[in-house]
Motif scaffolding. Structure first.
Motif, PDB file in Angstrom:
ATOM      1  N   ASP A  12       0.838  -1.194   0.000  1.00  0.00           N
ATOM      2  CA  ASP A  12       0.000   0.000   0.000  1.00  0.00           C
ATOM      3  C   ASP A  12       0.873   1.245   0.000  1.00  0.00           C
ATOM      4  O   ASP A  12       0.544   2.245  -0.620  1.00  0.00           O
ATOM      5  CB  ASP A  12      -0.907   0.026   1.229  1.00  0.00           C
ATOM      6  CG  ASP A  12      -1.927  -1.087   1.221  1.00  0.00           C
ATOM      7  OD1 ASP A  12      -2.450  -1.419   0.134  1.00  0.00           O
ATOM      8  OD2 ASP A  12      -2.197  -1.643   2.300  1.00  0.00           O
ATOM      9  N   LEU A  82      -1.828   5.481   8.979  1.00  0.00           N
ATOM     10  CA  LEU A  82      -1.703   4.059   8.677  1.00  0.00           C
ATOM     11  C   LEU A  82      -2.907   3.324   9.253  1.00  0.00           C
ATOM     12  O   LEU A  82      -3.417   3.683  10.306  1.00  0.00           O
ATOM     13  CB  LEU A  82      -0.413   3.493   9.257  1.00  0.00           C
ATOM     14  CG  LEU A  82       0.877   4.161   8.815  1.00  0.00           C
ATOM     15  CD1 LEU A  82       2.064   3.554   9.553  1.00  0.00           C
ATOM     16  CD2 LEU A  82       1.059   4.032   7.309  1.00  0.00           C
ATOM     17  N   SER A  83      -3.328   2.281   8.569  1.00  0.00           N
ATOM     18  CA  SER A  83      -4.439   1.475   9.091  1.00  0.00           C
ATOM     19  C   SER A  83      -4.068   0.012   9.000  1.00  0.00           C
ATOM     20  O   SER A  83      -3.129  -0.378   8.306  1.00  0.00           O
ATOM     21  CB  SER A  83      -5.713   1.761   8.301  1.00  0.00           C
ATOM     22  OG  SER A  83      -5.533   1.389   6.942  1.00  0.00           O
ATOM     23  N   ASN A  84      -4.826  -0.814   9.699  1.00  0.00           N
ATOM     24  CA  ASN A  84      -4.564  -2.261   9.673  1.00  0.00           C
ATOM     25  C   ASN A  84      -5.183  -2.897   8.458  1.00  0.00           C
ATOM     26  O   ASN A  84      -6.169  -2.664   7.995  1.00  0.00           O
ATOM     27  CB  ASN A  84      -5.140  -2.918  10.930  1.00  0.00           C
ATOM     28  CG  ASN A  84      -4.419  -2.420  12.177  1.00  0.00           C
ATOM     29  OD1 ASN A  84      -3.350  -1.860  12.086  1.00  0.00           O
ATOM     30  ND2 ASN A  84      -5.021  -2.648  13.310  1.00  0.00           N
TER      31      ASN A  84
END
Length: 84
Positions: A12, A82-84
């Motif tokens: 990503d 940021l994400s999981n």
């Protein structure tokens, strides 16, 4: 036998140290890519987004740098969610 994924693919976000637009020092003597070399890696890996960091004072961020689509120069104080 299961097929192995190549490292760095399906990212990503890719963050690359890029001191100069074009570095003249021999590649084996450096610790980071120049922006042209980094663009070649970005074209191969195809991350969703790329940030170039650690630019030299010789890189003028007020001028067009010809960065690949989805690539930008990181700025002092820049924050990335940021994400999981």
């Amino acid at each position: 036998m299961p097929r192995r994924k190549k490292p760095l693919h399906n990212l990503d976000l890719l963050v690359l140290g890029t001191s100069f637009v074009h570095e003249t020092a021999e590649f084996s003597t450096r610790s980071v890519y120049d922006m042209k070399e980094a663009a070649e890696l970005v074209a191969e890996v195809k991350p969703g987004r790329t940030l170039y960091t650690h630019m030299s004072h010789d890189v003028d961020l007020t001028q067009p740098l010809g960065l690949p689509a989805g690539t930008e120069a990181a700025l002092t104080g820049m924050e990335i969610a940021l994400s999981n």
